[in-house]
Design an enzyme around this catalytic site. Structure first.
Site, PDB file in Angstrom:
ATOM      1  N   VAL A   1       5.030   0.454   7.416  1.00 55.52           N
ATOM      2  CA  VAL A   1       5.803  -0.559   8.128  1.00 55.52           C
ATOM      3  C   VAL A   1       6.780  -1.200   7.144  1.00 55.52           C
ATOM      4  O   VAL A   1       6.452  -1.428   5.979  1.00 55.52           O
ATOM      5  CB  VAL A   1       4.867  -1.633   8.758  1.00 55.52           C
TER       6      VAL A   1
ATOM      7  N   ALA B   1       8.186  -4.119   5.751  1.00 53.39           N
ATOM      8  CA  ALA B   1       7.764  -5.519   5.769  1.00 53.39           C
ATOM      9  C   ALA B   1       7.593  -6.045   4.356  1.00 53.39           C
ATOM     10  O   ALA B   1       7.506  -5.282   3.387  1.00 53.39           O
ATOM     11  CB  ALA B   1       6.452  -5.660   6.536  1.00 53.39           C
ATOM     12  N   ARG B   2       7.536  -7.356   4.236  1.00 49.25           N
ATOM     13  CA  ARG B   2       7.225  -8.007   2.967  1.00 49.25           C
ATOM     14  C   ARG B   2       5.710  -8.042   2.794  1.00 49.25           C
ATOM     15  O   ARG B   2       4.963  -8.146   3.774  1.00 49.25           O
ATOM     16  CB  ARG B   2       7.784  -9.437   2.969  1.00 49.25           C
TER      17      ARG B   2
ATOM     18  N   LYS C   1     -12.556   0.200   4.233  1.00 50.69           N
ATOM     19  CA  LYS C   1     -11.357  -0.197   4.974  1.00 50.69           C
ATOM     20  C   LYS C   1     -11.434   0.156   6.456  1.00 50.69           C
ATOM     21  O   LYS C   1     -10.849  -0.530   7.300  1.00 50.69           O
ATOM     22  CB  LYS C   1     -10.121   0.456   4.342  1.00 50.69           C
TER      23      LYS C   1
ATOM     24  N   LYS D   1      -5.377   6.730   2.108  1.00 52.49           N
ATOM     25  CA  LYS D   1      -6.178   5.995   1.129  1.00 52.49           C
ATOM     26  C   LYS D   1      -7.652   6.397   1.220  1.00 52.49           C
ATOM     27  O   LYS D   1      -8.149   6.683   2.309  1.00 52.49           O
ATOM     28  CB  LYS D   1      -6.107   4.487   1.409  1.00 52.49           C
TER      29      LYS D   1
ATOM     30  N   GLU E   1     -12.833   1.989 -10.954  1.00 49.25           N
ATOM     31  CA  GLU E   1     -12.227   0.718 -11.347  1.00 49.25           C
ATOM     32  C   GLU E   1     -12.950   0.085 -12.540  1.00 49.25           C
ATOM     33  O   GLU E   1     -12.859  -1.127 -12.761  1.00 49.25           O
ATOM     34  CB  GLU E   1     -12.207  -0.233 -10.150  1.00 49.25           C
TER      35      GLU E   1
ATOM     36  N   PHE F   1       0.502   5.932   4.872  1.00 48.35           N
ATOM     37  CA  PHE F   1      -0.243   5.815   3.629  1.00 48.35           C
ATOM     38  C   PHE F   1      -1.636   6.409   3.809  1.00 48.35           C
ATOM     39  O   PHE F   1      -2.328   6.085   4.785  1.00 48.35           O
ATOM     40  CB  PHE F   1      -0.373   4.353   3.195  1.00 48.35           C
TER      41      PHE F   1
ATOM     42  N   SER G   1      -7.755  -1.397  -5.958  1.00 46.00           N
ATOM     43  CA  SER G   1      -6.795  -1.272  -7.062  1.00 46.00           C
ATOM     44  C   SER G   1      -5.786  -0.149  -6.848  1.00 46.00           C
ATOM     45  O   SER G   1      -5.241   0.405  -7.804  1.00 46.00           O
ATOM     46  CB  SER G   1      -7.529  -1.062  -8.401  1.00 46.00           C
ATOM     47  N   SER G   2      -5.550   0.217  -5.596  1.00 51.04           N
ATOM     48  CA  SER G   2      -4.566   1.251  -5.229  1.00 51.04           C
ATOM     49  C   SER G   2      -4.889   2.622  -5.817  1.00 51.04           C
ATOM     50  O   SER G   2      -4.010   3.471  -5.946  1.00 51.04           O
ATOM     51  CB  SER G   2      -3.148   0.827  -5.659  1.00 51.04           C
TER      52      SER G   2
ATOM     53  N   SER H   1      -3.524 -12.138 -12.667  1.00 52.72           N
ATOM     54  CA  SER H   1      -3.731 -11.492 -11.372  1.00 52.72           C
ATOM     55  C   SER H   1      -3.305 -12.441 -10.255  1.00 52.72           C
ATOM     56  O   SER H   1      -3.268 -13.668 -10.436  1.00 52.72           O
ATOM     57  CB  SER H   1      -5.212 -11.118 -11.184  1.00 52.72           C
TER      58      SER H   1
END
EC number: 6.3.2.4
Length: 359
Positions: free
Chosen positions: A220, A222-223, A134, A181, A15, A179, A187-188, A321
């Site tokens: 999932v 979802a928003r 995580k 990770k 990053e 997903f 930052s994905s 951001s």
């Protein structure tokens, strides 16, 4: 007398470039009549390069890629300046780490600053380390009873020892979509959405390039809702915002390159859902022992169930951001947000000085 600030940016991390953009934005927003700003560039190889205080903010990112003109390590220079400030009974400078990812956002630099007894902006060692990992973060959230999606984790040894067993377990306990990770990255970077066994296999390979431990999360429908927190013992919450990616999910390109994402602020959610998000975010802040700033990310399902996804202890920090935008819509502009974070860093440092270290 101007307050001296050391801005740490760059870093030995995937990053690195994100950090460079953050640094440019922050420097351009700082009031040079109030602050004496000294840049400290950490190269991709991990070398620290410090320059004298800036006379004016740079206009381009490339100006922040400092070249070393001395063999003296920047840490030695900073330490000498600290000793000189103490001897002259001057106020200590404060460090503003603008580092994203490992070797900066993960508690390593924060530990160094603690050893040097320097005030610094943002989260401490524990919160930074737990927020970066995580798996550890989700374990702590589970222990605190915070609602979240189902997840599994593997280290490289477990995967290499029995790949098929790992894939079978994911399919049995998580299913598709899921997903994959890297556990310690933001930052994905290195994230893949999987719908099939073949994609899952490729995703494991991709994620293990960036970390020795990975996490697999249940997909999932979802928003994606985010909220900002600001403060130390009694953090304030911003309005909520929604991310609406036009791609399959909010990946690195959508965040930083193609701009193919809508940020809706404030999010159009019921008041009771917003209150739930605030409550869970504040609990997460306390569980991880956070300080200064946090962006908390949530999923809100069609039935308005609220699930915490993760917290980010050094969120993206350019004026466009999500974190600064959330505060802008709450009534705190970008420059004032930076000023408040510096104040909170000084406040926490003074609080720590009350701790007794002798018997």
């Amino acid at each position: 007398m101007k307050k001296r600030i050391y801005l740490l940016y760059g870093g030995k991390s995937a990053e690195h470039e994100v950090s460079m953009r953050t640094a440019l934005s922050v420097i351009q927003a700082l009031d040079f009549s109030k602050y004496e700003v000294s840049p400290v560039y950490i190269t991709k190889e991990g070398n620290w390069i410090k320059k004298d205080a800036l006379l004016e903010p740079p206009k381009m990112v490339d100006e922040l890629k400092l070249q070393s003109e001395t063999t003296m390590n920047a840490l030695v220079e900073i330490n000498k300046e600290i000793v000189r400030a103490i001897e002259n009974n001057e106020q200590l400078p404060i460090v503003f780490p603008l580092l994203h990812g490992p070797n900066g956002e993960d508690g390593t630099v924060q530990g160094l600053l603690e050893i040097l007894n320097l005030p610094y902006v943002g989260n401490g060692v524990l919160a930074s380390a737990a927020g970066m990992d995580k798996v550890v973060m989700k374990h702590l959230f589970a222990q605190a009873g915070l609602p979240q999606v189902h997840y599994l984790s593997f280290n490289r040894f477990e995967w290499e020892t029995n790949e098929k067993e790992a894939y079978d377990l994911v399919e049995a306990e998580i299913g598709y979509p899921c997903f994959v990770k890297p556990a310690n990255l933001g930052s994905s970077v290195g994230i893949t959405k999987c719908q099939t066994r073949e994609q899952l296999q490729q995703a494991f390979v991709e994620a293990f390039q960036f970390d020795r431990k990975i996490i697999i999360e249940q997909g999932v429908e979802a928003r994606e809702i985010e909220i900002g927190l600001l403060g130390n013992e009694q953090p304030k919450c911003s309005v909520a915002g929604e991310i609406v990616p036009k791609a399959d999910f909010y990946d690195y390109q959508a965040k930083y390159e193609d701009g193919n994402t809508a940020l809706i602020i404030p999010a159009d959610i019921p008041q009771d859902v917003y209150e739930q998000i605030k409550e869970i975010a504040l609990k997460a802040f306390k569980v991880l022992n956070c300080s200064g700033l946090v962006r908390a990310d949530f999923f809100v399902t069609k039935t308005d169930d609220v699930l915490i996804n993760e917290v980010n202890t050094m969120p993206g920090f350019t004026p466009v951001s999500m974190y600064p935008l959330l505060w802008k819509h709450t009534g705190v502009d970008y420059s004032d947000l930076i000023d408040q974070l510096i104040e909170y860093g000084c406040e926490l440092y003074q609080e720590k000085q009350k701790i007794r270290y002798t018997i």
